[in-house]
Design an enzyme around this catalytic site. Structure first.
Site, mmCIF file in Angstrom:
data_model
loop_
_atom_site.group_PDB
_atom_site.id
_atom_site.type_symbol
_atom_site.label_atom_id
_atom_site.label_comp_id
_atom_site.label_asym_id
_atom_site.label_seq_id
_atom_site.Cartn_x
_atom_site.Cartn_y
_atom_site.Cartn_z
ATOM 1 N N ASP A 1 -18.804 -17.778 -17.447
ATOM 2 C CA ASP A 1 -19.126 -17.339 -18.797
ATOM 3 C C ASP A 1 -18.006 -17.884 -19.685
ATOM 4 O OD1 ASP A 1 -19.362 -16.025 -21.205
ATOM 5 O OD2 ASP A 1 -20.011 -14.148 -20.297
ATOM 6 N N HIS B 1 -22.647 -13.331 -20.442
ATOM 7 C CA HIS B 1 -23.250 -12.531 -19.370
ATOM 8 C C HIS B 1 -23.447 -11.080 -19.794
ATOM 9 C CE1 HIS B 1 -19.092 -11.345 -18.429
ATOM 10 N NE2 HIS B 1 -19.617 -10.341 -17.755
ATOM 11 N N GLU C 1 -20.279 1.334 -17.490
ATOM 12 C CA GLU C 1 -19.377 1.222 -16.339
ATOM 13 C C GLU C 1 -18.024 1.873 -16.591
ATOM 14 O OE1 GLU C 1 -19.114 -2.650 -14.475
ATOM 15 O OE2 GLU C 1 -20.790 -1.953 -13.275
#
Lengths: 348, 509
Positions: free
Chosen positions: B176, B446, B282
């Protein structure tokens, strides 16, 4: 970011940023978008049509029978069975998708014919003590990765009547050798120079990760070789860990960078046997093929053979992971090309 | 893959981690069962209830008493208490505490061992700066070889960390370019900030950011990751000849073991690539904040320094129906699968992750929250903030909201107005520092964008160009899952047929 890593997926021929995106997408949806998985599988025509044909073309086998659908998902197979004349179908799945399946069955007016149960096969209570037929789509990548075969075998031993039928009942793993220099370089060679740093320690890791991908039939330099067949009527859970010798016949002079594996599925109870393949020679399935890169590049000539041993066992640490070992030896009279080695892989 | 995604469902339990919020941590009194969450209060209690003055005991040990001795002291006192020794009769000397047996925690998960800074008030104050090399030398001499064995371990979120250990995912992240080059460019354009400094890389992965820092002249880089990838990172660091400067530590940032190796209040810079989908999915920022509070020197630098969250309205029914698979579900092999609609890839419950085509964005992007990473608190990661967007074209219906984030790397003391610059062309007009965007305009990353779809019945008809849509966005952690997030949006505006308003709540788990 994904919790539940799927084997690395990528578009084999577009080894650029796009493949990275496709991969991430796959990761994301595999991990926590349930519906994406079901859409992908239902859209897999080879898979769904084979099941449909095996069931619809054998109404005489299904008529007035009690059927168990192991891992029923959205209940498509259960509904096929009802249409084929089954007396009653029991669908079992651990996932919350069962709630959606109930709505779908209701929308199609089959609620009285299909009982859907959420839970483990070992724990649910079936409305019938025995079933006449088990249907299940249990296969995973490389046939056995995250497969539900053990659940099907449990259901067989506990619920299937004597002489009952299993759809499908045969699965065979095949292997072949492929020329894949460009992509191997792209995939493995990438780690040689990462923003000016030497990242070769990750090469080893990359080599141990089998790649689930579509392989162009033109890349296949050998004949396919059937390695092991599972007969669902007789196989036991212990048989899922196996060591089998294989022999691959080289069809043309070429380089071999990787061994690939796929599987064929057969519904042999059918009046007219139905089978489908997930190999590189036939239509796309969502199982694709599994690519195992070799440490060496084999230079092969037509008529020679590659022999070795394929070992598969569930990982001790996590039984959902597979530890796979492939030993290989190129049998040639040319001593300069003789080569042998072994690859150790982990599907996790 | 089989029809069942039961494995997905069952793995959810594995990734639940206890929150590591420092102020809710409690620990036992050194001599009784009473729980405390502040060390000074416990000291007062030890003095009044057990007639044991911890502070003077430490002072009496003299200059030979370092942080290792303190750890041993805690374990020693706990061991003696376990034996039933009266606190007043416990003999404390440096000779006794020389025994490495007291490096072994007396009981598992002793949170008090995470509070060492409070035992030595001058440890954090910086008025007694220590030379790092001396410190490391001292550690090397004193730490027994088998220190790993006394690591406090926690297997609860193994699967989260394990999923990061293969090569594939790291390649995806390294590839990325927007991400990796954003970090690299900031470091390489600001080598003066890194030269001779001590850096901590939180969640180092393969170690790429640590290597950038080392190449820029950092004196010492601690690269911490709990995943097995740390083993590879170590090899990579060595292979590139930076093993004298980059120390890879496998463990969680708040681990006893990690704290032992880094020491508190020591690092000049913390670098981390912690951002998740929708920025906070996350919850890895939590660990970065723990790291900041434990290890960063006062006025130390956070890299990146700021993130802004932005939102824009989406109107493109064709694109949406493609993503929801509307056509597909209405006829599946002759069956009606419409119950699958509305819960599909882009559902009425989940936050989807997509590269939204720029033609689908129908209004101005509104920055609704700015996170100053050096100063933000854990509590401020749950927030409600206003947004306001102006429609840039006449639309048939409002279909969704797209949320993304921009990441900024500001040098210390920067007065740069983050809003004033163009993130896609940062620096070209003299903006300070560096920045990159994960928005729908510009190179895809991403992270894609987080997309929150409106329910079909809520899709507002007829909004005019130039009209304003205002509302609030709430971010909060998913209950019982610190890595998951819930995002609520409320909005109101002026529709063609009078005022319109709506609300939605979507989760990513």
């Amino acid at each position: 970011m994904a919790h539940n890593a799927a084997p690395v997926e990528a578009n084999h021929k577009a080894g650029d940023a796009i493949s990275a995106l496709a991969h991430s997408e796959a990761h994301y949806f595999n991990s926590y978008n349930h519906h994406g998985i079901h859409e992908e599988m239902l859209k897999d025509e080879v898979r769904t049509r084979s099941y449909r044909d095996a069931i619809y073309q054998n109404g005489h086998l299904f008529k007035d029978k009690v059927v168990l659908d192991v891992g029923c998902g959205t209940a498509i197979l259960s509904m096929f069975a009802v249409k084929a004349g089954a007396k009653h179908v029991i669908g079992v799945d651990m996932s919350t998708i069962i709630e959606k399946a109930k709505e779908i069955v209701e929308a199609n007016g089959m609620s009285s014919k299909i009982t859907l149960l959420q839970g483990k096969m070992e724990e649910v209570e079936l409305p019938y003590p025995k079933v006449d037929i088990i249907i299940s789509e249990w296969m995973g990548y490389f046939l056995l990765y995250e497969s539900m075969m053990d659940t099907v075998l449990y259901a067989r031993d506990k619920y299937l009547v004597k002489d009952g039928l299993i759809f499908p009942d045969k699965a065979t793993i095949f292997m072949a050798g492929i020329e894949d220099g460009e992509y191997k370089e792209e995939k493995i060679g990438f780690w040689d120079n990462v923003w000016g740093f030497d990242y070769t320690p990750l090469k080893r890791t990359a080599l141990t990760e089998p790649l689930v991908d579509t392989v162009d039939i033109k890349a296949v330099a050998t004949d396919p070789s059937a390695v092991i067949t599972f007969d669902l009527y007789t196989v036991t859970v212990a048989d899922l860990a196996f060591t089998k010798e294989y022999t691959i016949n080289v069809r043309r002079s070429d380089f071999v960078h990787a061994i690939i594996a796929w599987f064929d599925i057969e519904f042999s109870a059918c009046h007219k046997p139905i089978r489908f393949s997930t190999g590189p020679h036939t239509k796309y399935t969502h199982w694709k093929q599994t690519v195992f890169y070799l440490q060496d590049v084999l230079t092969v000539e037509e008529g020679e053979t590659i022999t070795g041993v394929l070992t598969n066992k569930p990982s001790e640490k996590n039984h959902r992971d597979l530890d796979i070992k492939i030993t290989y030896r190129l049998n040639t009279e040319d001593m300069h090309r003789q080569a042998e080695g072994e690859g150790v892989y982990k599907m996790c | 893959m089989s029809d069942s995604d039961s494995d997905v469902a069952s793995s959810v339990g594995d990734i639940i981690e206890e929150t590591s919020e420092p102020d809710t941590t409690t620990f036992k009194c050194l001599f009784c069962e009473k729980e405390w969450n502040r060390v000074p209060e416990m000291f007062a209690h030890c003095q009044s209830e057990h007639k044991f003055n911890v502070e003077s005991t430490i002072k009496d040990l003299g200059p030979g008493c370092d942080d290792l001795t303190i750890i041993k002291l805690v374990n020693y006192l706990r061991t003696e208490t376990k034996k039933g020794t009266d606190p007043e009769k416990i003999d404390v000397t440096l000779e006794i505490l020389a025994d490495d047996i007291y490096l072994q925690p007396t009981f598992e998960d002793d949170s008090l061992l995470f509070e060492m800074g409070d035992f030595m008030p001058d440890f954090n104050e910086g008025d007694k700066p220590r030379d790092y090399d001396d410190y490391e030398k001292a550690l090397k001499e004193k730490v027994p070889d088998d220190l790993d064995k006394i690591r406090l371990d926690d297997h609860r979120d193994t699967s989260y960390f394990e999923s990061y250990k293969g090569a594939g995912i790291h390649r995806e992240m390294i590839e990325d370019r927007v991400r990796t080059e954003g970090y690299r460019d900031f470091i390489e354009k600001n080598v003066d900030l890194f030269k001779g400094k001590t850096v901590l890389d939180v969640g180092c992965g393969t170690g790429i950011l640590s290597l950038f820092c080392a190449r820029a002249g950092a004196k010492k880089v601690f690269a911490v990751d709990n995943s097995d990838i740390a083993v590879r990172a170590k090899e990579i660091v060595k292979k590139n000849g930076y093993d004298d400067r980059v120390e890879v530590i496998q463990g969680k940032i708040e681990d006893f073991h990690t704290q032992r190796l880094i020491g508190t209040g020591k690092v000049d810079i913390i670098i981390s690539e912690w951002m998740g989908y929708g920025l906070l999915f996350e919850g890895m920022l939590d660990s970065v904040l723990v790291a900041r509070d434990l290890y960063l020197k006062r006025d130390g630098l956070m890299v990146p320094s700021h993130c802004t969250l932005r939102v824009a309205p989406v109107s493109d029914s064709e694109w949406i129906s493609e993503q929801t698979g509307e056509k597909f579900w209405n006829d599946v092999y002759g069956f009606d699968f419409s119950p699958m609609l509305g819960g599909g890839l882009l559902g009425d419950k989940d936050i989807g992750v997509y590269d939204v085509p720029s033609k689908a964005i129908c209004g101005s992007a509104s920055t609704f929250y700015t996170i100053d990473i050096a100063n933000v608190t854990l509590k401020e990661l749950d927030f409600t903030a206003p947004f306001s967007t102006t429609l840039e074209k006449e639309i048939e219906s409002l279909d969704a909201f797209a949320i993304w984030f921009d990441t900024f790397f500001m040098p210390p003391g920067s007065k740069q107005d983050l809003e004033a610059g163009d993130v896609l062309n940062w620096g070209k007009n003299g903006e300070q520092g560096w920045a990159f965007s994960t928005g729908p305009v510009g190179t895809p990353t991403h992270w894609h964008q987080a997309v929150l779809q409106l329910k079909k019945e809520d899709r507002v008809k007829g909004l005019r160009k130039g009209s304003t849509l205002k509302g609030n966005i709430t971010y909060k952690k998913e209950r019982g899952d610190v890595r998951g997030i819930v995002v609520d949006v409320t909005w109101e505006g002026e529709g063609a047929d009078g005022p319109i308003s709506g609300t939605l709540s979507r989760t990513m788990a």
